[in-house]
Design a protein around this motif. Structure first.
Motif, PDB file in Angstrom:
ATOM      1  N   THR A 114       0.261   4.949 -32.539  1.00  0.00           N
ATOM      2  CA  THR A 114       0.008   4.787 -31.442  1.00  0.00           C
ATOM      3  C   THR A 114      -0.958   6.031 -31.232  1.00  0.00           C
ATOM      4  N   THR A 115      -1.895   5.473 -30.275  1.00  0.00           N
ATOM      5  CA  THR A 115      -3.078   6.141 -29.830  1.00  0.00           C
ATOM      6  C   THR A 115      -3.727   6.138 -28.321  1.00  0.00           C
ATOM      7  N   PHE A 116      -4.209   7.012 -27.936  1.00  0.00           N
ATOM      8  CA  PHE A 116      -3.610   6.755 -26.349  1.00  0.00           C
ATOM      9  C   PHE A 116      -5.011   6.877 -26.220  1.00  0.00           C
ATOM     10  N   ALA A 117      -5.973   6.219 -24.567  1.00  0.00           N
ATOM     11  CA  ALA A 117      -7.453   6.020 -24.827  1.00  0.00           C
ATOM     12  C   ALA A 117      -7.335   6.582 -22.847  1.00  0.00           C
ATOM     13  N   LEU A 118      -7.425   7.612 -22.754  1.00  0.00           N
ATOM     14  CA  LEU A 118      -7.820   8.450 -21.796  1.00  0.00           C
ATOM     15  C   LEU A 118      -8.738   7.788 -20.877  1.00  0.00           C
ATOM     16  N   LEU A 119      -8.752   7.049 -19.462  1.00  0.00           N
ATOM     17  CA  LEU A 119     -10.374   6.337 -19.103  1.00  0.00           C
ATOM     18  C   LEU A 119     -10.453   7.084 -18.027  1.00  0.00           C
ATOM     19  N   ASP A 120     -11.377   6.870 -17.652  1.00  0.00           N
ATOM     20  CA  ASP A 120     -12.497   7.408 -16.103  1.00  0.00           C
ATOM     21  C   ASP A 120     -12.172   8.880 -15.997  1.00  0.00           C
ATOM     22  N   CYS A 121     -11.933  10.047 -16.425  1.00  0.00           N
ATOM     23  CA  CYS A 121     -11.858  11.084 -16.772  1.00  0.00           C
ATOM     24  C   CYS A 121     -12.841  12.189 -16.124  1.00  0.00           C
ATOM     25  N   SER A 122     -12.730  13.091 -15.003  1.00  0.00           N
ATOM     26  CA  SER A 122     -13.417  13.605 -14.848  1.00  0.00           C
ATOM     27  C   SER A 122     -14.192  14.674 -15.688  1.00  0.00           C
ATOM     28  N   THR A 123     -15.539  14.916 -16.044  1.00  0.00           N
ATOM     29  CA  THR A 123     -15.639  15.595 -16.945  1.00  0.00           C
ATOM     30  C   THR A 123     -16.227  17.231 -16.630  1.00  0.00           C
ATOM     31  N   SER A 124     -16.161  17.165 -15.501  1.00  0.00           N
ATOM     32  CA  SER A 124     -16.637  18.406 -14.737  1.00  0.00           C
ATOM     33  C   SER A 124     -15.351  19.357 -14.067  1.00  0.00           C
ATOM     34  N   SER A 125     -13.661  18.293 -13.900  1.00  0.00           N
ATOM     35  CA  SER A 125     -13.129  19.281 -13.622  1.00  0.00           C
ATOM     36  C   SER A 125     -11.722  18.767 -14.330  1.00  0.00           C
ATOM     37  N   SER A 126     -11.526  17.509 -15.246  1.00  0.00           N
ATOM     38  CA  SER A 126     -10.683  17.695 -15.944  1.00  0.00           C
ATOM     39  C   SER A 126      -9.697  18.317 -17.147  1.00  0.00           C
ATOM     40  N   PRO A 127      -8.875  19.003 -17.214  1.00  0.00           N
ATOM     41  CA  PRO A 127      -8.342  20.506 -18.567  1.00  0.00           C
ATOM     42  C   PRO A 127      -8.987  19.391 -20.015  1.00  0.00           C
ATOM     43  N   GLY A 179       1.943  17.150 -26.541  1.00  0.00           N
ATOM     44  CA  GLY A 179       2.677  18.202 -27.008  1.00  0.00           C
ATOM     45  C   GLY A 179       4.161  18.238 -26.898  1.00  0.00           C
ATOM     46  N   PRO A 180       5.109  19.247 -26.814  1.00  0.00           N
ATOM     47  CA  PRO A 180       6.140  18.698 -27.243  1.00  0.00           C
ATOM     48  C   PRO A 180       6.671  17.859 -26.110  1.00  0.00           C
ATOM     49  N   SER A 181       6.796  18.136 -25.326  1.00  0.00           N
ATOM     50  CA  SER A 181       7.278  17.150 -24.288  1.00  0.00           C
ATOM     51  C   SER A 181       6.774  15.754 -23.904  1.00  0.00           C
ATOM     52  N   PHE A 182       5.892  15.422 -25.192  1.00  0.00           N
ATOM     53  CA  PHE A 182       5.383  14.422 -24.741  1.00  0.00           C
ATOM     54  C   PHE A 182       4.962  13.580 -23.302  1.00  0.00           C
ATOM     55  N   GLU A 183       3.776  14.270 -22.502  1.00  0.00           N
ATOM     56  CA  GLU A 183       4.501  14.708 -21.426  1.00  0.00           C
ATOM     57  C   GLU A 183       2.687  13.830 -21.268  1.00  0.00           C
ATOM     58  N   MET A 184       2.214  13.093 -20.028  1.00  0.00           N
ATOM     59  CA  MET A 184       0.983  12.113 -19.988  1.00  0.00           C
ATOM     60  C   MET A 184       0.986  12.260 -19.217  1.00  0.00           C
ATOM     61  N   ASP A 185       0.151  13.412 -17.999  1.00  0.00           N
ATOM     62  CA  ASP A 185       0.474  13.063 -16.634  1.00  0.00           C
ATOM     63  C   ASP A 185      -1.280  12.981 -16.486  1.00  0.00           C
ATOM     64  N   LEU A 186      -1.186  11.547 -15.476  1.00  0.00           N
ATOM     65  CA  LEU A 186      -2.909  11.733 -15.728  1.00  0.00           C
ATOM     66  C   LEU A 186      -3.480  12.070 -15.118  1.00  0.00           C
ATOM     67  N   GLN A 187      -2.924  11.959 -13.393  1.00  0.00           N
ATOM     68  CA  GLN A 187      -3.228  13.191 -11.960  1.00  0.00           C
ATOM     69  C   GLN A 187      -3.995  14.848 -12.534  1.00  0.00           C
ATOM     70  N   LYS A 188      -2.280  14.935 -14.003  1.00  0.00           N
ATOM     71  CA  LYS A 188      -2.570  16.472 -14.376  1.00  0.00           C
ATOM     72  C   LYS A 188      -4.423  15.910 -14.139  1.00  0.00           C
ATOM     73  N   LEU A 189      -4.602  15.778 -15.242  1.00  0.00           N
ATOM     74  CA  LEU A 189      -5.459  15.281 -16.307  1.00  0.00           C
ATOM     75  C   LEU A 189      -6.630  14.486 -15.889  1.00  0.00           C
ATOM     76  N   GLN A 190      -6.409  14.518 -14.260  1.00  0.00           N
ATOM     77  CA  GLN A 190      -7.698  13.736 -13.707  1.00  0.00           C
ATOM     78  C   GLN A 190      -8.413  12.645 -14.669  1.00  0.00           C
ATOM     79  N   CYS A 191      -7.517  11.897 -15.023  1.00  0.00           N
ATOM     80  CA  CYS A 191      -8.256  10.401 -15.058  1.00  0.00           C
ATOM     81  C   CYS A 191      -7.468   8.804 -14.676  1.00  0.00           C
ATOM     82  N   THR A 192      -7.868   7.598 -14.503  1.00  0.00           N
ATOM     83  CA  THR A 192      -7.112   7.190 -13.460  1.00  0.00           C
ATOM     84  C   THR A 192      -6.562   6.360 -14.820  1.00  0.00           C
ATOM     85  N   SER A 193      -6.702   5.594 -14.975  1.00  0.00           N
ATOM     86  CA  SER A 193      -6.066   4.858 -16.506  1.00  0.00           C
ATOM     87  C   SER A 193      -6.453   5.092 -17.828  1.00  0.00           C
TER      88      SER A 193
END
Length: 298
Positions: A114-127, A179-193
């Motif tokens: 499985t590969t995830f591609a985070l799209l439209d992420c903020s390059t200035s504020s995304s962690p 990470g160990p919790s397998f959490e992909m929160d796009l809002q925290k990562l500041q990516c739209t999709s």
């Protein structure tokens, strides 16, 4: 007439045990169901029941705290289930999403495919983008550099390219990065999709032909041992289940439950010491006596 009435009452008590429908199903829609999964309460392994279910429309679904997803197939040989997320972006469609996560205590993990591609992420504020130590005005992504080609091909898709998004706002995450919790929160990562894929289908340079979805690995138990008693149950056309107390039950056609299999069950769930193979003979014997007694009394 009194004897006939008593016999008829006794027959009605035992007859439903023979004609009741099978509680657990071998299929949900077109997907075969085998251990550790089940189609309802008492079917499969208790640890998997909250996550994998068969709904009224005969669709097999996978549930986490982020949503309910359709299971497209199960690879029992390699212990992998494949799911699809309706909010996930593909080459044909880009749409906003909250992300995808697994419950921390679920008996699942992401497959290495499985590969995830985070799209439209903020390059200035995304962690996922950190400031460079040499130049604080520049940032570098905490992404898998080997995924650059995946981002480039995804951003060449018409659904994404017409949004005029720079490829640099795409970040490929492998499951271990979540990470160990397998959490992909796009809002925290500041990516739209996000987009997820588990195979290229022999078309590495053609994103339209990729296999989009999430592949999840599962284990039977800590040692990943398949229970031998369950194998015997399934070979006898039964479905492995439980009595909600983590005790094994083989659910046989007709709704009979045994503690072994559907060929030589030695103990029914209701306590009778008789093999399911003998139920047909017992039924015929009972009906024959009922007819004889009814004829005599008549």
């Amino acid at each position: 007439m009194k004897i006939s009435s008593i016999f008829l009452y006794s027959l009605l008590l035992i007859f439903p045990c023979f004609i009741s429908s099978q509680t657990c199903q071998n299929y949900c829609g077109k997907i075969p169901i085998k251990y550790p999964f089940g189609t309802g309460p008492g079917c499969g392994d208790l640890h998997f029941q909250p996550y994998v279910t068969c709904n009224d429309q005969q669709q097999l679904t996978f549930t986490t705290h982020t949503g309910c997803y359709t299971i497209t197939s199960i690879d029992y040989n390699h212990q992998i289930i494949y799911i699809t997320d309706p909010s996930m972006s593909t080459c044909a469609c880009k749409q906003p999403s909250k992300g995808f996560s697994l419950d921390w205590n679920a008996p699942f993990s992401f497959s290495d495919d499985t590969t995830f591609a985070l799209l439209d992420c903020s390059t200035s504020s995304s962690p996922i983008y950190k400031s460079s130590t040499d130049d604080k005005n520049s940032t570098f992504p905490l992404c898998d550099s080997k995924g650059d080609s995946i981002c480039s091909l995804l951003y060449s898709c018409e659904a994404i390219s017409r949004l005029s998004l720079p490829v640099s706002t795409c970040c490929v995450y492998t499951p271990v990065d979540l990470g160990p919790s397998f959490e992909m929160d796009l809002q925290k990562l500041q990516c739209t999709s996000y987009s997820a894929l588990y195979g290229f289908n022999g078309q590495e340079s053609n994103p339209q032909g990729w296999q989009y979805g999430v592949a999840l690995k599962y284990k039977f138990n800590f040692d990943n041992d398949y229970p031998v008693i369950c194998s015997s149950c399934e070979k006898s056309n039964g479905v492995c289940g439980n009595n909600n107390e983590q005790s094994f039950v083989c659910n046989c056609p007709g709704g009979l439950n045994t503690t072994t299999d559907c060929f030589y069950g030695e103990s029914w769930s209701h306590g009778s010491k008789v093999s399911p193979r003998g139920t047909g003979a017992m039924l015929i014997f009972s009906l024959t006596w009922f007819i004889i007694l009814a004829f005599i009394q008549g």
